[in-house]
Write a protein that holds these residues in place. Structure first.
Motif, mmCIF file in Angstrom:
data_model
loop_
_atom_site.group_PDB
_atom_site.id
_atom_site.type_symbol
_atom_site.label_atom_id
_atom_site.label_comp_id
_atom_site.label_asym_id
_atom_site.label_seq_id
_atom_site.Cartn_x
_atom_site.Cartn_y
_atom_site.Cartn_z
ATOM 1 N N LYS A 276 0.861 -1.185 0.000
ATOM 2 C CA LYS A 276 0.000 0.000 0.000
ATOM 3 C C LYS A 276 0.896 1.234 0.000
ATOM 4 O O LYS A 276 1.693 1.430 0.921
ATOM 5 N N GLY A 277 0.749 2.044 -1.024
ATOM 6 C CA GLY A 277 1.521 3.274 -1.105
ATOM 7 C C GLY A 277 0.713 4.457 -0.617
ATOM 8 O O GLY A 277 -0.161 4.327 0.242
ATOM 9 N N SER A 278 0.964 5.609 -1.214
ATOM 10 C CA SER A 278 0.273 6.828 -0.792
ATOM 11 C C SER A 278 -1.142 6.911 -1.341
ATOM 12 O O SER A 278 -1.995 7.594 -0.772
ATOM 13 N N GLY A 279 -1.421 6.200 -2.458
ATOM 14 C CA GLY A 279 -2.768 6.209 -3.027
ATOM 15 C C GLY A 279 -3.121 7.535 -3.677
ATOM 16 O O GLY A 279 -2.376 8.516 -3.587
ATOM 17 N N PRO A 280 -4.280 7.600 -4.358
ATOM 18 C CA PRO A 280 -4.706 8.853 -5.000
ATOM 19 C C PRO A 280 -4.970 9.938 -3.960
ATOM 20 O O PRO A 280 -5.503 9.669 -2.876
ATOM 21 N N LYS A 281 -4.615 11.161 -4.308
ATOM 22 C CA LYS A 281 -4.841 12.308 -3.431
ATOM 23 C C LYS A 281 -6.122 13.026 -3.849
ATOM 24 O O LYS A 281 -6.614 12.836 -4.972
ATOM 25 N N PRO A 282 -6.683 13.853 -2.966
ATOM 26 C CA PRO A 282 -7.941 14.553 -3.277
ATOM 27 C C PRO A 282 -7.871 15.312 -4.604
ATOM 28 O O PRO A 282 -6.916 16.058 -4.849
ATOM 29 N N GLY A 283 -8.859 15.066 -5.449
ATOM 30 C CA GLY A 283 -8.957 15.772 -6.720
ATOM 31 C C GLY A 283 -8.243 15.113 -7.880
ATOM 32 O O GLY A 283 -8.466 15.477 -9.040
ATOM 33 N N GLN A 284 -7.367 14.142 -7.609
ATOM 34 C CA GLN A 284 -6.638 13.496 -8.704
ATOM 35 C C GLN A 284 -7.558 12.592 -9.522
ATOM 36 O O GLN A 284 -8.398 11.886 -8.963
ATOM 37 N N ARG A 285 -7.375 12.621 -10.834
ATOM 38 C CA ARG A 285 -8.041 11.675 -11.711
ATOM 39 C C ARG A 285 -7.229 10.388 -11.749
ATOM 40 O O ARG A 285 -6.006 10.418 -11.859
ATOM 41 N N VAL A 286 -7.914 9.252 -11.649
ATOM 42 C CA VAL A 286 -7.258 7.957 -11.753
ATOM 43 C C VAL A 286 -7.366 7.479 -13.192
ATOM 44 O O VAL A 286 -8.471 7.382 -13.734
ATOM 45 N N VAL A 287 -6.235 7.208 -13.834
ATOM 46 C CA VAL A 287 -6.254 6.731 -15.213
ATOM 47 C C VAL A 287 -5.522 5.397 -15.289
ATOM 48 O O VAL A 287 -4.615 5.115 -14.489
ATOM 49 N N TYR A 288 -5.927 4.579 -16.240
ATOM 50 C CA TYR A 288 -5.395 3.218 -16.377
ATOM 51 C C TYR A 288 -4.686 3.056 -17.713
ATOM 52 O O TYR A 288 -5.176 3.526 -18.760
ATOM 53 N N VAL A 289 -3.531 2.407 -17.664
ATOM 54 C CA VAL A 289 -2.800 2.003 -18.869
ATOM 55 C C VAL A 289 -2.413 0.541 -18.679
ATOM 56 O O VAL A 289 -2.354 0.045 -17.556
ATOM 57 N N ASP A 290 -2.153 -0.167 -19.764
ATOM 58 C CA ASP A 290 -1.684 -1.539 -19.612
ATOM 59 C C ASP A 290 -0.739 -1.904 -20.738
ATOM 60 O O ASP A 290 -0.631 -1.197 -21.741
#
Length: 451
Positions: A235-249
């Protein structure tokens, strides 16, 4: 004015700083061993300057490079722990050169590096008492990777990374497997650190499902629609408030400038979108700083495919790097915030919506010719309205396939380089075996395309 003189044309640093560390090297098709050296160097200070030798200097002292200077600089600049890259660093490290940049200490692995005359490349900094040694990362080197290409081996494949980390897969005795699994887990933990190399940074997860669900094309994957399960490793820092989560593979095999520029473009696109929404307005910046520190607008999650998945679609002995090695390369990249080991080839709706961070705000894909497909793997994200494409870029033609082609095109030169390093010559039989496997793969791809 020579290239080296041009690099030194700027004003010199006013003083030598104990915490501004210098490392230098060829950094030829960047791998996790390179990143490991940079991580250890960064942990010795607060800034890391990385010298990159020219193509000509490497050819004179070591042999031909696989990647050109611009490609190697792109890889260095993408490393999370690098403060600044410096092109045209002399092959034999010079005191006046590193002093120009304010670096007091030079760091290198515990292996010996020699110039074309057989002399120690670090003899001057050692004599000045400005040299520090770190441990060389075991079981990986450019020489190892070139050998896999020339010999066309598959012994590096990992069937289940999760089992390997638990000491349940691999070679050796039970004790040896568990010891190796613990070492691999520890290295993943180190590579998942933040830009200081000391604090938790990236999230790391496994995705478990049947191999059918992981390999299947979009149509079959949708028919199966297997949810699978996400399990955290770190478990790292994780998304912060307001950040968009985007996925790549992707496979991210022989992690190179093509992968790096794609990831960089994803971040730039998201930054442009955020700018339009006022993310960089002074008031918004002040609010984030008031709560601790400022940060960027995007949290990038990278799905990394299993070895078996890549080999199913690409054949021969791809991937050249196994999932553990590829995952470490992705983890050290400054444009990535989380890694999912074992990601499916076609991301389905159930996979995307059940992720630990929820459904992503966008799924990005870039221009690639490495996986010639007769179908669209991104049907689900397109139907969800979250698919985005990265346009053409300078390094779009650089991938594992083109890197292998470069090696095979100059096979005699690279075999001579291998011989100088004590690696057994490959011979015509191994070269012919690769040609046979590549021809079989071309026929498979043609059959899939026609089907």
């Amino acid at each position: 004015m020579s290239s080296e003189q041009e690099v030194l044309s700027g004003p010199p640093a006013s003083e030598l700083l104990d915490d501004r560390i210098w490392v230098d090297g060829c950094w030829d098709f960047f791998h996790h061993g390179h990143a490991g050296a940079m991580l250890q160097a960064r942990q010795l200070g607060t800034e890391l300057y990385v010298g990159v030798h020219s193509d000509e200097a490497i050819l004179e002292n070591k042999g031909p490079t696989v990647m050109n200077l611009r490609e190697r600089l792109a890889a260095v600049d993408a490393c999370r722990w690098v403060t600044r890259s410096v092109a045209y660093a002399p092959y034999v490290t010079q005191l006046d050169f590193i002093s120009h940049f304010g670096c007091k200490y030079v760091v290198h692995g515990d292996d010996i590096t020699s110039d074309s005359s057989g002399e120690d490349c670090y003899r001057f900094v050692k004599a000045a008492g400005r040299f520090k040694v770190v441990k060389r990362t075991p079981s990986i080197s450019t020489t190892d990777l070139v050998g896999r290409m020339l010999l066309c081996t598959r012994t590096h494949f990992i069937k289940s990374l999760e089992r390997a980390l638990a000491g349940e897969e691999g070679s050796g005795t039970e004790v040896e497997k568990h010891t190796e699994g613990e070492a691999m887990t520890n290295r993943i933990r180190q590579y998942a650190t933040d830009e200081t190399g000391k604090n938790p940074g990236a999230d790391v997860y496994f995705w478990s499902a049947s191999m059918v669900a992981k390999i299947s094309d979009a149509a079959n994957a949708r028919a199966i629609e297997e949810k699978g399960s996400f399990r955290p490793l770190l478990k790292g820092s994780g998304p912060k408030p307001g950040q968009r989560v985007v996925y790549v593979d992707g496979g991210f095999d022989l992690f190179s400038s093509g992968h790096i520029e794609f990831l960089r473009q994803v971040v730039l696109i998201e930054e442009d979108l955020a700018r339009e929404e006022g993310w960089y307005d002074q008031q918004a910046v002040d609010e984030r700083r008031g709560k601790g520190a400022d940060y960027g607008p995007v949290f990038v999650v990278a799905g990394v495919h299993d070895d078996e998945v890549i080999n199913y679609w690409k054949g021969v002995n791809y991937p050249i790097m196994n999932i553990y090695e590829r995952g470490l390369c992705v983890l050290q990249c400054r444009y990535v915030n989380a890694v999912i080991f074992g990601a499916p080839f076609s991301p389905t709706k159930s996979y995307l919506t059940s992720s630990p961070w929820g459904a992503p705000d966008a799924v990005y894909h870039g221009p690639t010719a490495f996986m010639p497909l007769s179908y669209d793997p991104y049907t689900a994200p397109k139907e969800m309205g979250i698919f985005r494409e990265v346009s053409s870029h300078e390094f779009q033609g650089v991938n594992a396939g083109t890197i292998v082609q470069r090696i095979m095109k100059s096979r005699d030169l690279y075999e001579e380089r291998q011989r100088r390093k004590g690696v057994k010559a490959v011979g015509e039989a191994a070269h012919r075996q690769r040609e046979i496997l590549e021809e079989e793969q071309r026929r498979k791809e043609e059959e899939r395309s026609s089907a």
